[in-house]
Design a protein around this motif. Structure first.
Motif, short mmCIF file in Angstrom:
data_model
loop_
_atom_site.label_atom_id
_atom_site.label_comp_id
_atom_site.label_asym_id
_atom_site.label_seq_id
_atom_site.Cartn_x
_atom_site.Cartn_y
_atom_site.Cartn_z
N LEU A 23 27.43 -5.00 -31.59
CA LEU A 23 26.42 -6.45 -31.89
C LEU A 23 26.60 -6.34 -32.99
O LEU A 23 27.12 -5.73 -33.92
N THR A 24 26.01 -8.00 -33.16
CA THR A 24 26.26 -8.27 -34.50
C THR A 24 24.50 -7.72 -35.12
O THR A 24 23.64 -7.27 -34.33
N ARG A 25 24.34 -7.92 -36.80
CA ARG A 25 23.21 -7.62 -36.90
C ARG A 25 21.77 -7.91 -36.65
O ARG A 25 20.93 -7.66 -36.43
N ARG A 26 22.03 -9.60 -35.95
CA ARG A 26 21.40 -10.40 -35.53
C ARG A 26 21.03 -9.83 -34.36
O ARG A 26 19.75 -10.20 -33.48
N GLN A 27 21.57 -10.15 -33.46
CA GLN A 27 21.40 -9.30 -32.22
C GLN A 27 20.80 -8.15 -32.64
O GLN A 27 19.88 -7.35 -31.48
N VAL A 28 20.78 -6.82 -32.88
CA VAL A 28 20.41 -5.76 -32.60
C VAL A 28 19.07 -6.03 -33.42
O VAL A 28 18.04 -4.97 -33.87
N SER A 34 16.85 -8.89 -33.60
CA SER A 34 16.32 -9.58 -32.63
C SER A 34 15.73 -8.08 -31.23
O SER A 34 14.66 -8.16 -31.23
N ASP A 35 16.88 -7.78 -30.73
CA ASP A 35 16.35 -6.51 -29.65
C ASP A 35 15.55 -5.66 -30.13
O ASP A 35 14.72 -5.15 -29.60
N ASN A 37 30.39 -7.43 -40.35
CA ASN A 37 29.05 -8.01 -39.48
C ASN A 37 27.94 -8.06 -40.79
O ASN A 37 27.06 -9.06 -40.10
#
Length: 68
Positions: free
Chosen positions: A22-27, A29-30, A62
């Motif tokens: 996953l992208t850093r942004r996705q991680v 956000s999660d 990333n």
């Protein structure tokens, strides 16, 4: 008031950011943390652990602004 996260949470977040695909942004956000906060944790933990070359490549891939 800002949330305080323990060392284990931070290590798990960094591990997810580096290995999940996953992208850093996705991680971030999660996990409900800021993107810049996750980036600080990655830099701090990577410096402590002397990240292997393979993981350092993943870090660079990333980085914000880099597209695959």
């Amino acid at each position: 008031m800002a949330a305080t996260h323990g060392d284990e949470f931070k290590r798990d977040a960094v591990r997810n950011a580096l290995t999940s695909g996953l992208t850093r942004r996705q991680v971030a956000s999660d996990l409900w943390v800021g993107l810049s906060t996750l980036g600080k944790w990655i830099r701090a933990i990577s410096d402590e652990a002397k990240v292997p070359d393979r993981d350092a490549d993943l870090l660079r891939e990333n980085e914000p602004g880099r597209h695959h």
